[in-house]
Motif scaffolding. Structure first.
Motif, PDB file in Angstrom:
ATOM      1  N   VAL A 282      52.171  40.014  37.212  1.00  0.00           N
ATOM      2  CA  VAL A 282      50.864  39.894  36.566  1.00  0.00           C
ATOM      3  C   VAL A 282      49.750  40.085  37.594  1.00  0.00           C
ATOM      4  CG1 VAL A 282      49.297  38.240  35.477  1.00  0.00           C
ATOM      5  CG2 VAL A 282      51.654  38.423  34.682  1.00  0.00           C
ATOM      6  N   GLN A 283      50.017  39.664  38.829  1.00  0.00           N
ATOM      7  CA  GLN A 283      48.981  39.700  39.871  1.00  0.00           C
ATOM      8  C   GLN A 283      48.563  41.107  40.251  1.00  0.00           C
ATOM      9  OE1 GLN A 283      50.255  36.574  43.057  1.00  0.00           O
ATOM     10  NE2 GLN A 283      51.969  36.912  41.672  1.00  0.00           N
ATOM     11  N   ARG A 284      49.428  42.085  40.100  1.00  0.00           N
ATOM     12  CA  ARG A 284      49.062  43.424  40.530  1.00  0.00           C
ATOM     13  C   ARG A 284      48.946  44.411  39.369  1.00  0.00           C
ATOM     14  NH1 ARG A 284      54.398  45.041  44.030  1.00  0.00           N
ATOM     15  NH2 ARG A 284      55.654  46.026  42.416  1.00  0.00           N
ATOM     16  N   GLY A 285      48.891  43.885  38.165  1.00  0.00           N
ATOM     17  CA  GLY A 285      48.736  44.748  37.002  1.00  0.00           C
ATOM     18  C   GLY A 285      47.316  44.706  36.457  1.00  0.00           C
ATOM     19  N   GLY A 286      47.042  45.599  35.524  1.00  0.00           N
ATOM     20  CA  GLY A 286      45.775  45.574  34.819  1.00  0.00           C
ATOM     21  C   GLY A 286      44.630  46.228  35.565  1.00  0.00           C
ATOM     22  N   SER A 287      43.462  46.057  35.005  1.00  0.00           N
ATOM     23  CA  SER A 287      42.264  46.732  35.487  1.00  0.00           C
ATOM     24  C   SER A 287      41.757  46.126  36.792  1.00  0.00           C
ATOM     25  CB  SER A 287      41.175  46.634  34.421  1.00  0.00           C
ATOM     26  OG  SER A 287      40.033  47.356  34.779  1.00  0.00           O
ATOM     27  N   PRO A 288      41.337  46.970  37.759  1.00  0.00           N
ATOM     28  CA  PRO A 288      40.796  46.441  39.014  1.00  0.00           C
ATOM     29  C   PRO A 288      39.416  45.835  38.834  1.00  0.00           C
ATOM     30  CG  PRO A 288      40.627  48.843  38.979  1.00  0.00           C
ATOM     31  CD  PRO A 288      41.402  48.448  37.757  1.00  0.00           C
ATOM     32  N   THR A 289      39.083  44.896  39.690  1.00  0.00           N
ATOM     33  CA  THR A 289      37.738  44.314  39.685  1.00  0.00           C
ATOM     34  C   THR A 289      36.722  45.368  40.122  1.00  0.00           C
ATOM     35  OG1 THR A 289      37.970  43.587  41.987  1.00  0.00           O
ATOM     36  CG2 THR A 289      38.603  42.011  40.265  1.00  0.00           C
ATOM     37  N   ALA A 290      35.455  45.061  39.898  1.00  0.00           N
ATOM     38  CA  ALA A 290      34.390  45.971  40.335  1.00  0.00           C
ATOM     39  C   ALA A 290      34.461  46.191  41.847  1.00  0.00           C
ATOM     40  CB  ALA A 290      33.026  45.408  39.938  1.00  0.00           C
ATOM     41  N   TYR A 291      34.722  45.121  42.597  1.00  0.00           N
ATOM     42  CA  TYR A 291      34.797  45.245  44.057  1.00  0.00           C
ATOM     43  C   TYR A 291      35.896  46.228  44.450  1.00  0.00           C
ATOM     44  CZ  TYR A 291      35.331  44.130  48.991  1.00  0.00           C
ATOM     45  OH  TYR A 291      35.416  44.231  50.358  1.00  0.00           O
ATOM     46  N   ASP A 292      37.068  46.090  43.842  1.00  0.00           N
ATOM     47  CA  ASP A 292      38.175  46.980  44.200  1.00  0.00           C
ATOM     48  C   ASP A 292      37.911  48.421  43.765  1.00  0.00           C
ATOM     49  OD1 ASP A 292      39.827  45.319  45.636  1.00  0.00           O
ATOM     50  OD2 ASP A 292      40.977  44.638  43.905  1.00  0.00           O
ATOM     51  N   ARG A 293      37.220  48.611  42.660  1.00  0.00           N
ATOM     52  CA  ARG A 293      36.890  49.976  42.225  1.00  0.00           C
ATOM     53  C   ARG A 293      35.970  50.649  43.244  1.00  0.00           C
ATOM     54  NH1 ARG A 293      35.673  49.277  35.692  1.00  0.00           N
ATOM     55  NH2 ARG A 293      37.253  47.656  35.363  1.00  0.00           N
ATOM     56  N   VAL A 294      34.993  49.894  43.716  1.00  0.00           N
ATOM     57  CA  VAL A 294      34.048  50.469  44.686  1.00  0.00           C
ATOM     58  C   VAL A 294      34.735  50.721  46.023  1.00  0.00           C
ATOM     59  CG1 VAL A 294      31.922  50.063  45.980  1.00  0.00           C
ATOM     60  CG2 VAL A 294      32.028  49.470  43.546  1.00  0.00           C
ATOM     61  N   LEU A 295      35.516  49.745  46.500  1.00  0.00           N
ATOM     62  CA  LEU A 295      36.199  49.907  47.786  1.00  0.00           C
ATOM     63  C   LEU A 295      37.172  51.083  47.729  1.00  0.00           C
ATOM     64  CD1 LEU A 295      36.804  48.966  50.653  1.00  0.00           C
ATOM     65  CD2 LEU A 295      38.479  47.348  49.689  1.00  0.00           C
ATOM     66  N   ALA A 296      37.947  51.179  46.651  1.00  0.00           N
ATOM     67  CA  ALA A 296      38.896  52.279  46.515  1.00  0.00           C
ATOM     68  C   ALA A 296      38.178  53.622  46.477  1.00  0.00           C
ATOM     69  CB  ALA A 296      39.728  52.093  45.245  1.00  0.00           C
ATOM     70  N   THR A 297      37.029  53.667  45.817  1.00  0.00           N
ATOM     71  CA  THR A 297      36.236  54.899  45.766  1.00  0.00           C
ATOM     72  C   THR A 297      35.742  55.276  47.155  1.00  0.00           C
ATOM     73  OG1 THR A 297      35.543  54.479  43.478  1.00  0.00           O
ATOM     74  CG2 THR A 297      34.173  55.954  44.790  1.00  0.00           C
ATOM     75  N   ARG A 298      35.247  54.297  47.886  1.00  0.00           N
ATOM     76  CA  ARG A 298      34.765  54.564  49.252  1.00  0.00           C
ATOM     77  C   ARG A 298      35.907  55.062  50.146  1.00  0.00           C
ATOM     78  NH1 ARG A 298      31.639  49.516  51.585  1.00  0.00           N
ATOM     79  NH2 ARG A 298      30.839  51.062  53.057  1.00  0.00           N
ATOM     80  N   PHE A 299      37.089  54.476  49.993  1.00  0.00           N
ATOM     81  CA  PHE A 299      38.246  54.915  50.768  1.00  0.00           C
ATOM     82  C   PHE A 299      38.629  56.361  50.433  1.00  0.00           C
ATOM     83  CE2 PHE A 299      40.438  50.546  51.712  1.00  0.00           C
ATOM     84  CZ  PHE A 299      39.542  50.328  52.750  1.00  0.00           C
TER      85      PHE A 299
END
Length: 354
Positions: A282-299
């Motif tokens: 459950v911990q690694r499933g589902g929609s990412p948080t806003a923070y993770d979306r931005v960080l992943a985009t920057r990466f």
């Protein structure tokens, strides 16, 4: 499959390896869209390194990545295939890179995938790495994407479990992911107000845990929340060797439930009804948080910029609020374990050391 390439364009191949993680699709989307700015086209490689061995690729277009930003998992699929497990497979990788005209690879993964990327880069294949893992255990980057989402999920679970623990005067043990490091357990435990936090970096004894929780009950606090990472070990029983049949395809131990063991011991020791919740995948499933979306985009954007600059064998990283890069060698040479000062903070706010 037949992949048509526009004349004059260079091609980036992107793959995701290891366990799935919220934010993978955000990286893929960013690679495709940043590629447009540098006249790159992008090939998605299905199922990690296995797709590069099998030649299982697909062109990724603006249409392909439309709407994937909030989606969990990876549209490309993943696997734990080792690209250097045998010579024949690596030769297929070399052949398919040439066949599809791949200029460079973007390899998105955790410690295992990035270790393989380092070794593949040493064989002369141009690539850059992007760190992903909910465990937050990659060196050289302050945070990996996926971690914030996992912590948010665990914190919400602890918040919900508090109400039933308090209502029924129970101890509730929450087992979370964390094979070798306790970043999720410690961060979510602090955020959720846990009364004890047990992590792999610091071995524990049952006497210490029982003494701490007994003090709470004697002070009139008739419930407790204990957060334990799956890789935590009891100091009083040592760390027994793990037989081969209890390991996965990467040689990792298949955990059988340290939370259940702890729950039974606490109930026996304290005489208080104890329940166990194992959050698992459950911990690694589902929609990412806003923070993770931005960080992943920057990466993802930074990875394309490294390729454009011809700066290969690197991993993108977050240091402070700045995206930078480090060598893959330095990124995977050791795991990033919990900062002792952060651990001491956690012990202070849970009512004192162990």
């Amino acid at each position: 499959m037949n992949v048509r390439r526009e004349e004059g364009l260079k091609t980036i191949g992107v793959l995701t390896g290891g366990g799935d993680c919220p934010g993978l699709n955000a990286v893929i989307r960013a690679v495709v869209r940043a590629g447009f700015a540098y006249d790159f086209e992008t090939l998605g490689i299905r199922n990690g390194w296995l797709g590069l061995i099998d030649g299982d690729v697909e062109p990724l277009t603006d249409f392909s990545v439309s709407g994937i930003l909030p989606k969990g998992g990876t549209i490309l699929g993943t696997s734990r295939t080792n690209p250097l497990a045998n010579t024949a497979d690596f030769q297929k990788i070399q052949h398919n890179i040439k066949k599809y005209g791949i200029h460079a690879l973007v390899v998105i993964g955790g410690d295992g995938t990035l270790s393989a990327a380092r070794d593949v880069a040493k064989q002369g294949i141009p690539l850059v790495g992007v760190p992903k893992t909910i465990d937050n255990d990659i060196s050289g980057t302050d945070v990996t994407f996926g971690f914030d989402t996992a912590v948010s999920i665990v914190t919400e679970a602890i918040d919900r479990l508090h109400t039933t623990a308090e209502s029924h005067h129970r101890i509730i043990v929450v087992e979370v992911m964390g094979r070798n490091v306790g970043w999720i357990a410690l961060t979510a435990g602090i955020a959720g107000g846990a009364d004890a936090i047990l992590i792999p970096e610091v071995h524990f004894t049952m006497d210490e845990v029982c003494r701490k929780l007994r003090a709470r009950y004697e002070a009139g606090k008739k419930f407790s929340i204990v957060v334990i990472a799956e890789g935590a070990h009891r100091e009083d029983i040592g760390v027994p060797p793990v037989p081969e049949h209890d390991r996965d395809e990467c040689g990792h131990e298949k955990f059988v439930g340290v939370g259940n063991m702890l729950g039974k011991e606490l109930e026996r020791c304290l005489g208080v009804e104890t329940r166990v919740t194992t959050l698992g995948h459950v911990q690694r499933g589902g929609s990412p948080t806003a923070y993770d979306r931005v960080l992943a985009t920057r990466f993802g954007v930074a990875a394309v910029e490294l390729i454009h600059a011809g700066d290969f064998g690197k991993m993108v990283a977050l240091q402070g609020n700045r995206i930078t890069s480090i060598t893959l060698e330095s990124a995977v040479q050791q795991l990033k374990t919990v900062d002792p000062a952060f651990y001491e903070l956690g012990m202070m706010v849970t009512g004192g050391k162990k």
